[in-house]
Design an enzyme around this catalytic site. Structure first.
Site, PDB file in Angstrom:
ATOM      1  N   LYS A 254      -9.981 -31.810   0.342  1.00  0.00           N
ATOM      2  CA  LYS A 254      -8.759 -31.230   0.261  1.00  0.00           C
ATOM      3  C   LYS A 254      -8.825 -29.696  -0.005  1.00  0.00           C
ATOM      4  O   LYS A 254      -9.870 -28.955  -0.078  1.00  0.00           O
ATOM      5  CB  LYS A 254      -7.643 -31.860  -0.716  1.00  0.00           C
ATOM      6  CG  LYS A 254      -7.689 -33.312  -0.424  1.00  0.00           C
ATOM      7  CD  LYS A 254      -6.923 -33.385   1.016  1.00  0.00           C
ATOM      8  CE  LYS A 254      -5.611 -33.078   0.918  1.00  0.00           C
ATOM      9  NZ  LYS A 254      -4.678 -33.676   1.975  1.00  0.00           N
TER      10      LYS A 254
ATOM     11  N   HIS B  23      -5.760 -27.293   7.185  1.00  0.00           N
ATOM     12  CA  HIS B  23      -4.561 -27.319   7.488  1.00  0.00           C
ATOM     13  C   HIS B  23      -4.013 -26.064   7.574  1.00  0.00           C
ATOM     14  O   HIS B  23      -3.138 -25.510   6.994  1.00  0.00           O
ATOM     15  CB  HIS B  23      -3.719 -28.082   6.336  1.00  0.00           C
ATOM     16  CG  HIS B  23      -4.056 -29.620   6.195  1.00  0.00           C
ATOM     17  ND1 HIS B  23      -4.125 -30.385   7.091  1.00  0.00           N
ATOM     18  CD2 HIS B  23      -4.513 -29.909   4.926  1.00  0.00           C
ATOM     19  CE1 HIS B  23      -4.413 -31.711   6.443  1.00  0.00           C
ATOM     20  NE2 HIS B  23      -5.115 -31.433   5.538  1.00  0.00           N
TER      21      HIS B  23
END
Length: 354
Positions: A79, A97
């Site tokens: 993450k 992302h």
């Protein structure tokens, strides 16, 4: 050539992240093939540091990669990186992302540009056909559907805690006999996440309506709103008409009372559920989108597989490890990922020039 590769697996900054991109068992296989692996200490990772050192890995202090990892090391994670503005000089392998206009994407790419590093985004590690070579999708779908069922049946308790599949399945099965009327819809049912969602619903005693590309190309909105719960597992790289709109939320005949958004593409232009602006959390897994009748609740947790950390990590690591073994070869999987990063950086620079 693999002995020239140094992987540095970092501690995850997010407090609720329990997974690891590489298990001790798979790390042992890579070490045997000549890779150097350093693993940071972590008090939240599901696998103990001692298991990695027993597998032949070196150890390092928590969150030490920025100062201590050699410049040529590949920093491996899952993450987001710690919130900072420091330039990034390493090649990072994780879910960044950053390519679809998400919040913070421009700032992250600018850090790589400033430091001379690169992002090899796990979401864009693909084979020659464009299929992702490693994904957590199945377990994301499984947990997302399971949480929806448990909330629907009044069995979901917060804060959420990591568990294992037998324990989760027992909860789903135990409540099945008291629920004979719930109707469930899975959108994206043929993908990894969709299959996981369907399997969880089956374990819970529910037969899901399964939609995929044909049904989403010509969306039957009335049929969608006529289900009790919906699990969205669709991830798209191009904007498409939304599956659910704010007007749908205010439809007085809406039966839909619960949405579990596995994809959580909330800050992207590609978001197919533009009816909320922030994800939910382990502490508060459910939020009301409409509190008045007809009520509509939302579950949108963006690290669902971390609630089944052993199963999710084991499956993901098994898919990723063979490609990590070929990093030195710089094959199509890695060269495509680097090209995607370079294209995104170039697009950002062009945008700033304009």
């Amino acid at each position: 050539m693999s002995d020239s590769i140094h992987l540095w697996m970092r501690h995850e900054a997010r407090p609720t992240e329990r997974r690891a991109p590489l298990t001790p068992a798979d790390a042992a296989h890579l070490v045997a093939q000549g890779l150097r692996i350093t693993v940071e200490a972590s008090d939240q990772r599901v696998f103990p540091l001692a298991d990695y050192t027993a597998a032949g890995c070196a150890s390092a202090p928590t969150a030490s990669w920025h100062e201590q990892a050699p410049d040529d090391a590949y920093v491996l994670g899952l993450k987001e990186l710690p919130d900072a503005r420091t330039p990034l000089r390493h090649r990072h392998i994780y879910f960044g992302h950053a390519y679809k206009g998400q919040a913070g994407a421009a700032e992250l790419l600018a850090r790589f540009t400033a430091g001379g590093g690169a992002l090899l985004d796990m979401e864009y590690l693909t084979d020659d056909s464009g299929r992702r070579v490693a994904a957590f999708g199945y377990w994301a779908g499984y947990v997302g559907a399971a949480l929806a069922v448990l909330h629907r049946r009044g069995r979901l308790t917060a804060p959420l805690r990591p568990t294992d599949r037998p324990a989760l399945d027992a909860l789903l099965a135990a409540s099945a006999s008291h629920d004979t009327t719930t109707t469930a819809l899975v959108i994206g049912a043929l993908g990894r996440s969709g299959r996981g969602a369907c399997d969880a619903l089956t374990t819970a005693g529910l037969t899901a309506t399964r939609w995929d590309l044909p049904e989403t190309r010509a969306l039957d909105r009335a049929a969608l709103l006529d289900h009790d719960l919906m699990v969205n597992t669709v991830l798209t790289t191009d904007p498409v008409p939304p599956f659910l709109t704010k007007a749908d939320l205010d439809d007085p005949v809406r039966r839909l009372s619960l949405v579990s958004d596995v994809t959580c593409d909330v800050t992207s232009d590609c978001n197919v559920l533009p009816v909320y602006d922030r994800t939910t959390t382990w502490d508060e897994p459910v939020r009301a989108l409409r509190a008045d009748a007809p009520r509509l609740d939302l579950i949108a947790i963006d690290n669902l597989p971390s609630l089944l950390p052993v199963e999710a990590s084991t499956a993901f690591s098994a898919e990723l490890a063979p490609h990590l073994a070929r990093l030195a070869e710089w094959d199509g999987v890695w060269s495509r990922a680097l090209h995607t990063f370079e294209t995104a950086v170039q697009a950002q620079e062009t945008h700033h020039v304009r």
